[in-house]
Design a protein around this motif. Structure first.
Motif, PDB file in Angstrom:
ATOM      1  N   ARG A  30       0.856  -1.180   0.000  1.00  0.00           N
ATOM      2  CA  ARG A  30       0.000   0.000   0.000  1.00  0.00           C
ATOM      3  C   ARG A  30       0.896   1.235   0.000  1.00  0.00           C
ATOM      4  O   ARG A  30       1.946   1.242   0.627  1.00  0.00           O
ATOM      5  CB  ARG A  30      -0.891   0.007   1.241  1.00  0.00           C
ATOM      6  N   ASN A  32       0.916   5.325   0.845  1.00  0.00           N
ATOM      7  CA  ASN A  32       0.211   6.418   1.521  1.00  0.00           C
ATOM      8  C   ASN A  32       0.438   7.714   0.745  1.00  0.00           C
ATOM      9  O   ASN A  32      -0.016   7.853  -0.366  1.00  0.00           O
ATOM     10  CB  ASN A  32       0.642   6.499   2.975  1.00  0.00           C
ATOM     11  N   VAL A  33       1.201   8.633   1.307  1.00  0.00           N
ATOM     12  CA  VAL A  33       1.424   9.924   0.658  1.00  0.00           C
ATOM     13  C   VAL A  33       2.499   9.804  -0.426  1.00  0.00           C
ATOM     14  O   VAL A  33       3.497   9.103  -0.256  1.00  0.00           O
ATOM     15  CB  VAL A  33       1.841  10.994   1.682  1.00  0.00           C
ATOM     16  N   THR A  52      -2.316  12.747  -0.942  1.00  0.00           N
ATOM     17  CA  THR A  52      -2.646  11.575  -0.146  1.00  0.00           C
ATOM     18  C   THR A  52      -3.303  10.515  -1.023  1.00  0.00           C
ATOM     19  O   THR A  52      -3.625  10.771  -2.193  1.00  0.00           O
ATOM     20  CB  THR A  52      -3.591  11.943   1.001  1.00  0.00           C
ATOM     21  N   ARG A  53      -3.514   9.370  -0.436  1.00  0.00           N
ATOM     22  CA  ARG A  53      -4.098   8.269  -1.186  1.00  0.00           C
ATOM     23  C   ARG A  53      -5.506   8.624  -1.689  1.00  0.00           C
ATOM     24  O   ARG A  53      -5.895   8.215  -2.779  1.00  0.00           O
ATOM     25  CB  ARG A  53      -4.146   7.012  -0.330  1.00  0.00           C
ATOM     26  N   ASN A  73      -3.430   5.325  -8.583  1.00  0.00           N
ATOM     27  CA  ASN A  73      -3.181   4.275  -7.592  1.00  0.00           C
ATOM     28  C   ASN A  73      -3.053   2.895  -8.240  1.00  0.00           C
ATOM     29  O   ASN A  73      -2.318   2.050  -7.749  1.00  0.00           O
ATOM     30  CB  ASN A  73      -4.290   4.272  -6.543  1.00  0.00           C
ATOM     31  N   ASP A  98       5.705   7.313   0.380  1.00  0.00           N
ATOM     32  CA  ASP A  98       5.559   6.703   1.708  1.00  0.00           C
ATOM     33  C   ASP A  98       4.856   5.366   1.545  1.00  0.00           C
ATOM     34  O   ASP A  98       3.632   5.317   1.369  1.00  0.00           O
ATOM     35  CB  ASP A  98       4.762   7.642   2.612  1.00  0.00           C
ATOM     36  N   TYR A 100       3.510   1.826   2.953  1.00  0.00           N
ATOM     37  CA  TYR A 100       2.953   1.366   4.237  1.00  0.00           C
ATOM     38  C   TYR A 100       3.917   0.412   4.932  1.00  0.00           C
ATOM     39  O   TYR A 100       4.084   0.475   6.155  1.00  0.00           O
ATOM     40  CB  TYR A 100       1.615   0.674   3.985  1.00  0.00           C
TER      41      TYR A 100
END
Length: 116
Positions: A30, A32-33, A52-53, A73, A98, A100
């Motif tokens: 995953r 994130n930012v 952000t996501r 994404n 970033d 996860y």
């Protein structure tokens, strides 16, 4: 292990446009930012924009209204559309992602040069 590959930098005249891309690959659970930073010679690295996501964005005052950050994404890719470029935008641009699991990772950097 994850990798980040940036592309899209180059030389452009003032007032022109460039689009940067940063694609993440590897063992991705995953993200994130995602963000873009830049560093000009003799200066500290600074945040340009982040997303952000869920698509919330943040921009440096110096680029508001000229730059647009976006992400896909499904492709684990972040973009930076840069319009109305100025000589003071000249810098090495880095993406920061970033993850996860793996935490923050940086791209290798791509040079953007704006001539007056």
């Amino acid at each position: 292990q994850v990798q980040l590959v940036e592309s899209g930098g180059g030389l452009v005249q003032a007032g022109g446009s460039l689009r940067l891309s940063c694609a993440a690959s590897g063992s991705i659970f995953r993200i994130n930012v995602m963000g873009w930073y830049r560093q000009a010679p003799g200066k500290q690295r600074e945040l340009v924009a982040s997303i952000t996501r869920d698509g919330s964005t943040n921009y440096a005052d110096s680029v508001k209204g000229r730059f647009t950050i976006s992400r896909d994404n499904a492709k684990n890719t972040v973009y930076l559309q840069m319009n109305s470029l100025k000589p003071e935008d000249t810098a090495v641009y880095y993406c920061k992602v970033d993850f996860y699991v793996q935490g923050n990772n940086w791209g290798q950097g791509t040079q953007v040069t704006v001539s007056s």
